[in-house]
Enzyme design. Structure first.
Site, PDB file in Angstrom:
ATOM      1  N   GLU A  25       0.850  -1.289   0.116  1.00 68.14           N
ATOM      2  CA  GLU A  25      -0.147   0.068   0.009  1.00 68.14           C
ATOM      3  C   GLU A  25       0.810   1.374   0.131  1.00 68.14           C
ATOM      4  O   GLU A  25       0.730   2.301  -0.550  1.00 68.14           O
ATOM      5  CB  GLU A  25      -0.870  -0.073   1.242  1.00 68.14           C
ATOM      6  CG  GLU A  25      -2.131  -0.835   1.028  1.00 68.14           C
ATOM      7  CD  GLU A  25      -2.841  -0.787   0.058  1.00 68.14           C
ATOM      8  OE1 GLU A  25      -2.881   0.217  -0.639  1.00 68.14           O
ATOM      9  OE2 GLU A  25      -3.561  -2.115  -0.279  1.00 68.14           O
TER      10      GLU A  25
ATOM     11  N   GLN B 135       0.506   6.889  -5.200  1.00 70.32           N
ATOM     12  CA  GLN B 135       1.112   7.820  -6.336  1.00 70.32           C
ATOM     13  C   GLN B 135       1.983   7.107  -7.106  1.00 70.32           C
ATOM     14  O   GLN B 135       2.807   7.624  -7.811  1.00 70.32           O
ATOM     15  CB  GLN B 135       1.667   9.014  -5.735  1.00 70.32           C
ATOM     16  CG  GLN B 135       0.694  10.167  -5.315  1.00 70.32           C
ATOM     17  CD  GLN B 135       0.934  10.635  -3.901  1.00 70.32           C
ATOM     18  OE1 GLN B 135       1.505  10.033  -3.134  1.00 70.32           O
ATOM     19  NE2 GLN B 135       0.158  11.727  -3.653  1.00 70.32           N
ATOM     20  N   THR B 136       1.908   5.741  -7.362  1.00 73.87           N
ATOM     21  CA  THR B 136       2.746   4.854  -8.402  1.00 73.87           C
ATOM     22  C   THR B 136       2.037   4.084  -9.134  1.00 73.87           C
ATOM     23  O   THR B 136       0.909   3.515  -8.672  1.00 73.87           O
ATOM     24  CB  THR B 136       3.683   4.116  -7.085  1.00 73.87           C
ATOM     25  OG1 THR B 136       4.471   4.930  -6.564  1.00 73.87           O
ATOM     26  CG2 THR B 136       4.601   3.374  -8.239  1.00 73.87           C
TER      27      THR B 136
ATOM     28  N   LEU C 290      11.162   5.941  -6.999  1.00 70.88           N
ATOM     29  CA  LEU C 290       9.688   6.117  -6.553  1.00 70.88           C
ATOM     30  C   LEU C 290       9.344   7.395  -6.261  1.00 70.88           C
ATOM     31  O   LEU C 290       8.100   7.547  -6.259  1.00 70.88           O
ATOM     32  CB  LEU C 290       9.378   5.073  -5.483  1.00 70.88           C
ATOM     33  CG  LEU C 290       9.168   3.514  -5.623  1.00 70.88           C
ATOM     34  CD1 LEU C 290       8.976   2.998  -4.551  1.00 70.88           C
ATOM     35  CD2 LEU C 290       8.014   3.562  -6.601  1.00 70.88           C
ATOM     36  N   GLY C 291      10.139   8.326  -5.966  1.00 68.36           N
ATOM     37  CA  GLY C 291       9.885   9.676  -5.295  1.00 68.36           C
ATOM     38  C   GLY C 291       8.858   9.685  -4.262  1.00 68.36           C
ATOM     39  O   GLY C 291       8.866   8.724  -3.432  1.00 68.36           O
ATOM     40  N   TYR C 292       8.406  10.831  -3.950  1.00 68.46           N
ATOM     41  CA  TYR C 292       7.670  11.132  -2.721  1.00 68.46           C
ATOM     42  C   TYR C 292       8.272  10.440  -1.367  1.00 68.46           C
ATOM     43  O   TYR C 292       8.041   9.419  -0.903  1.00 68.46           O
ATOM     44  CB  TYR C 292       6.258  10.652  -2.655  1.00 68.46           C
ATOM     45  CG  TYR C 292       5.444  11.124  -3.902  1.00 68.46           C
ATOM     46  CD1 TYR C 292       4.690  12.273  -3.574  1.00 68.46           C
ATOM     47  CD2 TYR C 292       5.429  10.548  -5.087  1.00 68.46           C
ATOM     48  CE1 TYR C 292       4.069  12.869  -4.602  1.00 68.46           C
ATOM     49  CE2 TYR C 292       4.740  11.187  -6.081  1.00 68.46           C
ATOM     50  CZ  TYR C 292       4.165  12.354  -5.919  1.00 68.46           C
ATOM     51  OH  TYR C 292       3.281  12.769  -6.923  1.00 68.46           O
TER      52      TYR C 292
ATOM     53  N   TYR D 192      -7.027   5.317   4.573  1.00 69.59           N
ATOM     54  CA  TYR D 192      -6.901   4.375   3.529  1.00 69.59           C
ATOM     55  C   TYR D 192      -6.089   3.166   3.799  1.00 69.59           C
ATOM     56  O   TYR D 192      -6.462   2.103   3.705  1.00 69.59           O
ATOM     57  CB  TYR D 192      -6.526   4.950   1.987  1.00 69.59           C
ATOM     58  CG  TYR D 192      -6.457   3.836   1.062  1.00 69.59           C
ATOM     59  CD1 TYR D 192      -7.680   3.798   0.272  1.00 69.59           C
ATOM     60  CD2 TYR D 192      -5.320   3.204   0.805  1.00 69.59           C
ATOM     61  CE1 TYR D 192      -7.584   2.890  -0.811  1.00 69.59           C
ATOM     62  CE2 TYR D 192      -5.407   2.274  -0.159  1.00 69.59           C
ATOM     63  CZ  TYR D 192      -6.446   2.249  -0.892  1.00 69.59           C
ATOM     64  OH  TYR D 192      -6.533   1.002  -2.109  1.00 69.59           O
TER      65      TYR D 192
ATOM     66  N   ASP E  48     -10.527   5.911  -1.595  1.00 67.32           N
ATOM     67  CA  ASP E  48      -9.347   6.390  -2.365  1.00 67.32           C
ATOM     68  C   ASP E  48      -9.960   7.248  -3.448  1.00 67.32           C
ATOM     69  O   ASP E  48     -11.303   7.179  -3.986  1.00 67.32           O
ATOM     70  CB  ASP E  48      -8.096   5.397  -2.648  1.00 67.32           C
ATOM     71  CG  ASP E  48      -8.451   4.517  -3.632  1.00 67.32           C
ATOM     72  OD1 ASP E  48      -9.764   4.537  -4.077  1.00 67.32           O
ATOM     73  OD2 ASP E  48      -7.530   3.923  -4.179  1.00 67.32           O
TER      74      ASP E  48
ATOM     75  N   CYS F  78     -14.465   0.802 -14.165  1.00 71.51           N
ATOM     76  CA  CYS F  78     -15.045   2.068 -14.056  1.00 71.51           C
ATOM     77  C   CYS F  78     -13.586   2.998 -14.126  1.00 71.51           C
ATOM     78  O   CYS F  78     -13.362   3.689 -13.105  1.00 71.51           O
ATOM     79  CB  CYS F  78     -15.790   2.556 -12.784  1.00 71.51           C
ATOM     80  SG  CYS F  78     -16.644   3.830 -12.851  1.00 71.51           S
TER      81      CYS F  78
ATOM     82  N   CYS G 231     -18.519   0.945 -19.565  1.00 76.56           N
ATOM     83  CA  CYS G 231     -19.853   1.013 -19.132  1.00 76.56           C
ATOM     84  C   CYS G 231     -20.665  -0.111 -19.815  1.00 76.56           C
ATOM     85  O   CYS G 231     -21.658  -0.814 -19.472  1.00 76.56           O
ATOM     86  CB  CYS G 231     -20.608   2.390 -19.562  1.00 76.56           C
ATOM     87  SG  CYS G 231     -19.704   3.629 -18.751  1.00 76.56           S
TER      88      CYS G 231
ATOM     89  N   CYS H 168     -26.576   2.579 -12.743  1.00 76.78           N
ATOM     90  CA  CYS H 168     -25.554   3.697 -12.613  1.00 76.78           C
ATOM     91  C   CYS H 168     -26.114   5.142 -13.149  1.00 76.78           C
ATOM     92  O   CYS H 168     -26.446   5.136 -14.327  1.00 76.78           O
ATOM     93  CB  CYS H 168     -24.407   3.253 -13.390  1.00 76.78           C
ATOM     94  SG  CYS H 168     -22.985   4.460 -13.692  1.00 76.78           S
TER      95      CYS H 168
END
Ligand code: SF4
Length: 353
Positions: A36, A41-42, A79-81, A119, A137, A191, A198, A207
């Site tokens: 997780e 953001q990956t 990976l950043g962040y 989350y 999320d 989705c 759809c 929906c």
């Protein structure tokens, strides 16, 4: 309609969901947590490579807690962040030292650990311990916004509250892990943000977005935050012994604990002549008779709240001393964790010439 949603989702999951991921069905809280954190953001493809590498290098939370920080950061590189990596280390150490290397099985205790938000706490609580907490999320908000025709912006305070409440009501309390995985997979494969499927969707009858032709309008997003603009000039200076001056970034700023070349930060990009006339340049280089030999093209990186642009600057002579920096042999640079802004440049110019 809410009961129908959960029923249809679980049926879709049982009969049609064939999304595979290495951590799917995992009940080990360490592996769930690791996946997780890496996936925030990956993209899944990139995250999978890092997840497998981390599991191989640090198979238990104890192994991660005992690893040297530099080694963990080095393996996180790309990976950043990096605040995620700092929190990863802090949480591993807390669990190893305060909990005897056993993840707490209570939602509130998970939430209190560094880098674990609602989350991730809900994912660990439901997948590892079957506790009734719904994940929320961007994927989940998109599905709910479209299905129920909700126009409250996601990311707004009202939107966050509303999606949390609805998610809690929809959750299958007897099988929270199965439900959470199902809605994540449904959002990622059916989705989808663009071009949702759809015409193949088991939810289409009820929906609201599909029935009213609003799939492209939902979810509504809150206004993007304004990004602070920063400009970094990185001086690549040789010590005279085929070593480059670098330092570890400290203080409460981006890229903490990562390494960098000699930094001069300005508000905007300036011509070479102006750069050589700055106090920073004169005091560190100019007074020693050193001049700029050449400057790289402009590199850019966009972070959540900041946009960074800058150049890499070469000097025409060796720099024999610089307070606050250490000389590192060019061959050894690869062992130091650098931010993506710098590794991007190093990939383009591996010999740093
Ligand atoms: S019908 Fe389309 S918009 Fe509605 S839930 Fe299914 S995929 Fe999403």
């Amino acid at each position: 309609m809410r009961n129908e949603f959960t029923k249809n989702l679980l049926e879709w999951n049982r009969d049609l969901n064939n999304r595979l991921m290495p951590w799917k069905g995992e009940s080990d809280p360490y592996r769930i947590w690791l996946s997780e954190i890496i996936l925030q953001q990956t993209r899944v493809e990139q995250g999978t490579r890092y997840y497998e590498k981390f599991i191989a290098l640090f198979p238990t939370v104890k192994a991660l807690a005992e690893a040297p920080e530099k080694e963990v950061f080095k393996n996180w590189e790309g990976l950043g962040y990096y605040s995620r990596c700092r929190n990863l280390i802090a949480t591993a150490r807390k669990i190893a030292w305060n909990y005897g290397s056993i993840f707490p099985a209570a939602y509130d205790e998970l939430l209190a650990l560094p880098g674990i938000g609602p989350y991730t706490a809900a994912a660990i609580a439901s997948f590892a311990f079957s506790l009734p907490y719904a994940v929320v999320d961007g994927n989940v908000e998109r599905v709910l916004s479209r299905y129920f025709g909700i126009s409250t912006p996601v990311g707004s305070a009202a939107g966050k509250k509303m999606y949390k409440e609805i998610s809690g009501e929809l959750l299958d309390k007897k099988n929270p892990g199965v439900y959470n995985q199902a809605i994540m997979d449904f959002g990622a494969t059916i989705c989808k943000p663009l071009n949702p499927l759809c015409s193949h969707c088991v939810m289409s009858k009820d929906c609201q977005a599909f029935q009213l032709g609003r799939t492209n309008q939902l979810p509504v997003k809150a206004a993007a935050p304004l990004r602070k603009k920063r400009c970094f000039y990185y001086f690549i200076a040789d010590s005279g012994k085929n070593e480059i001056w670098i330092r570890e970034r400290a203080g409460k700023d981006i890229w903490q604990n990562l390494y960098e070349f000699i930094l001069y930060e300005t508000g905007k990009l300036v011509p070479k002549e102006t750069l050589q006339k700055t106090n920073f340049f004169r005091e560190n280089f100019g007074d020693k008779g050193i001049r700029i030999s050449h400057i790289s093209p402009v590199y850019k990186q966009t972070l959540t709240h900041q946009s960074i642009s800058g150049c890499f600057v070469y000097l025409d002579k060796a720099l024999h001393h610089l307070s606050g920096y250490q000389p590192v042999s060019r061959d050894q640079l690869i062992n130091y964790p650098f931010p993506k802004f710098i590794t991007g440049y190093m990939k383009d110019f591996p010999s740093l010439r």
